[in-house]
Design an enzyme around this catalytic site. Sequence first.
Site, PDB file in Angstrom:
ATOM      1  N   SER A 122      88.222 -53.924  16.321  1.00  0.00           N
ATOM      2  CA  SER A 122      89.604 -54.309  16.077  1.00  0.00           C
ATOM      3  C   SER A 122      89.966 -54.128  14.600  1.00  0.00           C
ATOM      4  O   SER A 122      89.812 -53.045  14.064  1.00  0.00           O
ATOM      5  CB  SER A 122      89.820 -55.754  16.553  1.00  0.00           C
ATOM      6  N   ASP A 155      91.603 -52.391  27.630  1.00  0.00           N
ATOM      7  CA  ASP A 155      91.941 -52.987  26.337  1.00  0.00           C
ATOM      8  C   ASP A 155      93.461 -53.105  26.221  1.00  0.00           C
ATOM      9  O   ASP A 155      94.165 -52.097  26.151  1.00  0.00           O
ATOM     10  CB  ASP A 155      91.391 -52.119  25.197  1.00  0.00           C
ATOM     11  N   HIS A 181      89.240 -55.773  25.112  1.00  0.00           N
ATOM     12  CA  HIS A 181      89.198 -55.676  23.654  1.00  0.00           C
ATOM     13  C   HIS A 181      88.019 -56.506  23.152  1.00  0.00           C
ATOM     14  O   HIS A 181      88.125 -57.721  22.956  1.00  0.00           O
ATOM     15  CB  HIS A 181      90.508 -56.207  23.076  1.00  0.00           C
TER      16      HIS A 181
END
Length: 337
Positions: free
Chosen positions: A45, A128, A163
């Site tokens: 991320s 995601d 994610h």
Amino acid sequence: MRIRRIIESLLAIALSFPLVAASAAGEDLPKLGADAKRVSISGLSSGAFMAVQYDVAFSASTIGVGVVAGGPYNCSYVNMGGITTCMQGSPLGAASYNAAIGFQTLGKIDPIAHVAKQKVYLFSGTSDSVVKQSVMDAVRDFYQMLKVPAASLIYVNTTDAGHAFISQDFGNGCNTNQAPYVNECSVGGALYDQPAAILGHIYGTLKPKANALSAQPIAFDQTPYAGPTSSMASTGYLYVPAACRGAGAKCAVHVVFHGCLQSAESVGDAVYAKLGYNEWADTNGIIVLYPQVNKNVVPVNPNGCWDWWGYSGLDFQTRSGTQIAAIHAMVKTLTSQ
């Protein structure tokens, strides 16, 4: 005399505060004589955005990078729509490539030709919902424009993952998009081991991972490295295999950048102790650095993200960026005798 004693007592208490703070932050980062020619990085991320930034800024001293659900270099400044485009849209790898050329011309990053010598691992889960796969496609395009050979660039993009980092050891269901942002995913009938995939791609065939660790992660004081606008926590974490403590060990260094809402402040030891890097590092002579960024009001960083849009200063994506410079200084400490 009584007033004087009170003043002396208050002064003694005040002087003790820095000592308490330093103790709470952990010990000094050790000088381990690690191998400066075997430094690599990875992240999730905002940590993946940060890994790309560090990789480009210090490409001459970085041999490989793992990018999990992140975005291309300087993304928010070169794409219309900024942050939104760089998470949910279709940013352009070419725009990031041109930005890197510009910063190279200004002497603010290492010559980008070094990137072509690196090993690059990319991962994007099909479930995601935070960073769309189109964003990671731009990361692939960016590294291809930097002439990373096809054999050196792996892009895993067919797993039904949310994610998250993907761990063989613990985590949420594969398609989850929530804390601690560590998931377990079955690929080909077996749990996918992302730390092994990243480290194996960068360093080559790995020895089997440790069943029992030879050491434990330690807390260290980040304050000597982190400036007042960096948003970095006072404490970072480090895993040093027992074999890397000896003179002349010359172990490799791998830096792991956590994602937003994923520092130890938010998820405890999920990343620095449970994710799975340490077990592979233990038997393969790799020191693992886990720097930390916490939630902050000033600078504005409510989710504890690494800076990929400029909250810490305009040069956040260059060698002089406060966070990038701090991590590079940490690596230099580890590689010092």
